[in-house]
Enzyme design. Structure first.
Site, short mmCIF file in Angstrom:
data_model
loop_
_atom_site.label_atom_id
_atom_site.label_comp_id
_atom_site.label_asym_id
_atom_site.label_seq_id
_atom_site.Cartn_x
_atom_site.Cartn_y
_atom_site.Cartn_z
N HIS A 363 -55.61 3.69 -36.60
CA HIS A 363 -54.90 4.97 -36.05
C HIS A 363 -53.75 4.42 -35.47
CE1 HIS A 363 -54.46 8.93 -34.29
NE2 HIS A 363 -54.43 9.05 -35.79
N GLU A 605 -61.70 11.77 -48.69
CA GLU A 605 -61.67 10.84 -48.18
C GLU A 605 -63.01 9.73 -48.20
OE1 GLU A 605 -59.60 10.98 -44.18
OE2 GLU A 605 -60.74 12.82 -43.95
N ASP A 629 -58.80 6.54 -45.18
CA ASP A 629 -60.00 6.22 -45.25
C ASP A 629 -60.58 6.41 -46.73
OD1 ASP A 629 -60.88 6.66 -42.55
OD2 ASP A 629 -59.97 8.64 -42.52
N CYS A 676 -51.89 12.32 -48.28
CA CYS A 676 -51.18 12.30 -47.03
C CYS A 676 -51.62 10.94 -46.41
CB CYS A 676 -51.61 13.53 -46.31
SG CYS A 676 -53.55 13.65 -45.78
C1 PEP Z 1 -56.42 9.34 -44.28
O1 PEP Z 1 -57.59 8.90 -43.89
O2 PEP Z 1 -55.81 8.89 -45.36
C2 PEP Z 1 -55.65 10.26 -43.48
C3 PEP Z 1 -54.44 10.80 -43.75
O3 PEP Z 1 -56.20 10.59 -42.15
P1 PEP Z 1 -56.09 9.53 -40.86
O4 PEP Z 1 -55.66 8.30 -41.10
O5 PEP Z 1 -55.73 10.14 -39.60
O6 PEP Z 1 -57.61 9.19 -40.72
MG MG Z 2 -58.73 9.95 -42.39
#
Ligand code: PEP
Ligand code: MG
Length: 759
Positions: A363, A605, A629, A676
């Protein structure tokens, strides 16, 4: 056996330097096995030769002198075969080679075990004995276990050892550390070591000019700890026997000027700050204790550690009263830089980040990318504590860190920085253009946000809305959960900034590697644990406050979409949707805000949601793929673990095929699909996603112009043909190579990295 193994590993681990680690290793192994000779050969990467680095049992003069190529001798054989070689009569083996410097002619039995780290041979551990016998199964198994346990330590010590050699003999030679790319870009700056409070091991060395005030801090800390110990002694008077209370006397004596107190003061006099001096003194004592066989004395280790922590707490309390200075061009460096640590730093002064742990899709790395801060993660060998204030270059394109770079290197990197600036200037031409392919297909490009700072950059670059608002980011910047009104104001800013364009707000997604300082979640397996919707459904009071704040914030704007993270099952979506409906009804009843039901989406995810995509689509208005994820769970690769980072790839055929399946299935029931995860912001994967027919690609603002340029210059027909070709491939590296070839043909390869980087 386990106890012996543990002791050897601990002793090697706590050796003061590289050579001492190896010396301890050979003498402990020789003693534990009762063999005559034990040696370590290490591979010198510069000439690919195995060099005798430590030996117990034969001519010590041979150390550093005897070496062999990989195709020479039994040691070379063991290294090339990467497996143990166990011989009764070594001299009769065709690969035997005699080195007169060692005086090894008397030894018949030979056992060589390779030392392996991350598939690479680091060296060979050898035992030899005069008897004409084979080492038994138990001895071989012991050596294999020991070698495997020590490989990480040896890898680490090897780098530290090189560092010392270079410090001693070549003055200020550049030191190079290889990690993983966290956020692209290069930068030159000064290291600022960040470390969590109360962790003695991570306290850095730091040079000080004002020795007197450090001594004063130490004196104050010693006094307070003494007072605490005396008070504890007093409190225990009734409940402990005098003998048992003797420990408090021991503590007080240890704090004396002729014991720990004096030693720490001495190191401060030598120029280290109080906390660094404390760490080095405690470290040294712990190493000495570790070598002792006497169990009573070894027990004293915990007393020394305990005192060290008490003193550290006092010193840090005094420090927190001062405001820490960050120089311009600070490069944050630490064992484990978290998102919260990054965000708490004065970002206008931060030009780079280096973390010893983590991987590209941790993250923190995602946030650093969003902020456009060059970042290298997973640099497991970097000696963090000794780097405070060191000059450094961070190359986020190739995951490399240079400490004390030479003039030549600095010049080269200044050229790369210039080239990057030029590239950015060229990309500016795409700020006001629509993302339309040369053959007329439009793609909607949105941004991922979290901070207010993202908003200005996103708008400047012509984002068509927010595809993912990571609501946990403002939560990380506080010392408690923000109230409903505080949240309403934060969300309102985001919604207003983009209205009438839509803003997709994800409900709180904590857990995994996203920790809130005031709501820590400690689990053995956090990626498979209490995360995202699992947490918020267990805490409807947190979920309801957040949803109410979002709904209130969207009053009169009506551009809010709500997105549910980490969904695994239909019932989670049913429950969450029911809570959202309840929040709408409550607010309508309350009447203060004119709220309407937002569009609700589900994140894909977890692999289970791919298989149940049709069931989920019935419950929601849209789908958004969280490819970070999804890749982690499809490939069973922790996105935060640098050891398996080479296995994590969005170019994996399973990921691409899964993603395409979701788009097709959602479209079959007329539900829009966006993506995303970081895949959307990589120009290479973005053109594949465009070809798959995604309705929206959402990415960090730093990637927006690159992806827009890639779309503007890639005809849809060409992207579709590329997609069909790569979907037939069965290996990620082949797919990546094919995509990069296509980008090169389109003149877009510079979007992945400047031409002068990647060396
Ligand atoms: C993802 O898992 O692709 C996502 C956009 O969420 P994060 O990276 O915040 O877990
Ligand atoms: Mg995620």
């Amino acid at each position: 056996m386990l106890e012996i193994l543990r002791r050897i590993v601990q002793e090697v681990d706590s050796a003061p330097n590289f050579q001492a680690a190896l010396d301890i290793l050979v003498s402990s192994v020789r003693e534990a096995i009762g063999t005559e000779v034990c040696s370590v050969y290490l591979l010198d990467d510069r000439n690919n030769r195995l060099v005798l680095m430590a030996n117990e049992g034969f001519n010590r003069e041979a150390i550093g002198v005897v070496s062999m190529a990989m195709d020479e001798g039994l040691v070379g054989l063991c290294a090339t075969r990467e497996e143990p070689i166990n011989l009764q009569d070594a001299a009769s083996h065709p690969r035997y080679r005699y080195f007169p410097e060692t005086g090894e002619e008397h030894y018949n039995a030979f056992l060589g075990v390779p030392i392996m780290n991350r598939r690479k041979v680091l060296g060979v551990l050898v035992m030899q004995q005069c008897d004409n016998r084979r080492f038994d199964e138990g001895e071989v198994a012991f050596m294999v276990t020991l070698s495997a346990q020590l490989s990480g330590v040896v890898a680490h010590a090897k780098v530290l050892g090189q560092l010392e050699i270079s410090k001693g003999s070549r003055g200020s030679a550049t030191q190079i550390f290889q990690g993983l790319t966290g956020a692209p870009g290069v930068t030159i700056g000064r290291a600022v070591v960040l470390y969590p409070p109360s962790d003695l091991d991570q306290v850095p060395d730091r040079a000080v000019d004002d020795v007197d005030s450090e001594l004063l801090l130490l004196a104050k800390a010693l006094n307070t700890v003494r007072e605490h110990v005396r008070a504890l002694d007093e409190r225990m008077r009734g409940s402990l026997l005098p003998d048992e209370r003797a420990l408090f006397d021991v503590y007080l004596r240890m704090l004396d000027d002729n014991a720990l107190g004096g030693e720490i003061a001495e190191r401060i006099q030598d120029g280290n700050w109080a906390q660094g001096a404390l760490r080095s003194v405690i470290d040294e004592h712990l190493q000495n204790f570790a070598k002792m066989d006497d169990p009573y004395l070894r027990e004293r280790m915990s007393d020394v550690r305990d005192l060290g922590l008490r003193l550290l707490a006092q010193l840090q309390e005094q420090e927190s009263e001062e405001i820490r200075e960050f120089p311009d061009n600070s490069i944050l460096i630490g064992e484990d830089i978290s998102t919260a640590m990054l965000l708490e730093a004065p970002l206008d002064k931060v030009c780079g980040v280096v973390s010893a742990t983590g991987a590209a899709n941790s993250h923190m790395a995602i946030v650093a990318r969003a902020l456009g801060i060059p970042t290298v993660v997973g640099v497991s060998d970097i000696p963090v504590t000794s780097l405070d204030d060191a000059e450094m270059i961070v190359d986020g394109y190739i995951g490399r860190v240079y400490v004390q770079p030479s003039r030549m290197l600095r010049k080269r990197y200044k050229d790369i920085i210039k080239e990057e600036q030029q590239l950015t200037a060229e990309l500016d031409a795409y700020k006001d253009r629509d993302a339309v392919t040369p053959d007329g297909f439009a793609v909607s490009l949105c941004v991922n946000t979290g901070l207010m700072a993202d908003v200005a950059r996103a708008k400047d670059r012509g984002a068509e809305g927010v595809g993912l608002y990571r609501s946990e980011i403002p939560f990380m910047l506080r010392e408690r959960f923000p109230s409903e009104e505080e949240q309403r104001q934060i969300y309102r800013q985001q919604l207003e900034a983009f209205a009438p364009k839509s803003v997709t707000m994800r409900t709180l997604d904590i857990g995994g590697d996203k920790d809130l300082p005031y709501f820590p979640i400690r689990e053995d397996n956090p990626a498979l644990g209490w995360r995202g919707i699992r947490v918020t459904l267990d805490h409807p009071e947190i979920f309801m406050v957040q949803v109410r704040a979002m709904l209130k914030a969207a009053t009169d704007l009506n551009n809010l979409h709500i997105l549910l993270p980490m969904v695994t099952s239909v019932s989670e979506v049913e429950d969450a949707v029911a809570l959202i409906h309840r929040a709408v009804e409550e607010l309508q009843e309350e009447g203060e805000y004119a709220v309407t039901l937002p569009r609700i989406g589900v994140m894909v995810e977890v692999p289970a949601t791919i298989i149940q995509i049709a069931d989920l689509c019935r419950l929601v208005d849209f789908v958004s793929i969280g490819s970070n994820d999804l890749t982690q769970y499809l490939l069973a690769v922790d996105r935060n673990n640098s050891r398996v980072a080479n296995l994590y790839s969005a170019y994996h055929p399973a990921v691409l095929r899964a993603v395409r399946y979701v788009v097709n299935e959602a479209h079959r029931v007329n539900k829009p699909v966006s993506i995303c995860g970081e895949m959307a912001g990589d120009p290479g994967t973005a053109i594949l996603l465009m070809a798959m027919g995604f309705d929206t690609l959402s990415m960090s603002a730093s990637n927006l112009l690159k992806v827009r340029k890639a779309i503007c210059l890639t005809p849809m027909a060409q992207a579709k043909a590329l997609l069909e070709r790569v979907l037939a491939f069965d290996k990620p590296e082949d797919i990546r190579a094919e995509v990069e070839e296509e980008l090169t043909a389109l003149g877009l390869i510079d979007l992945l990295r400047p031409s002068t980087s990647a060396t």
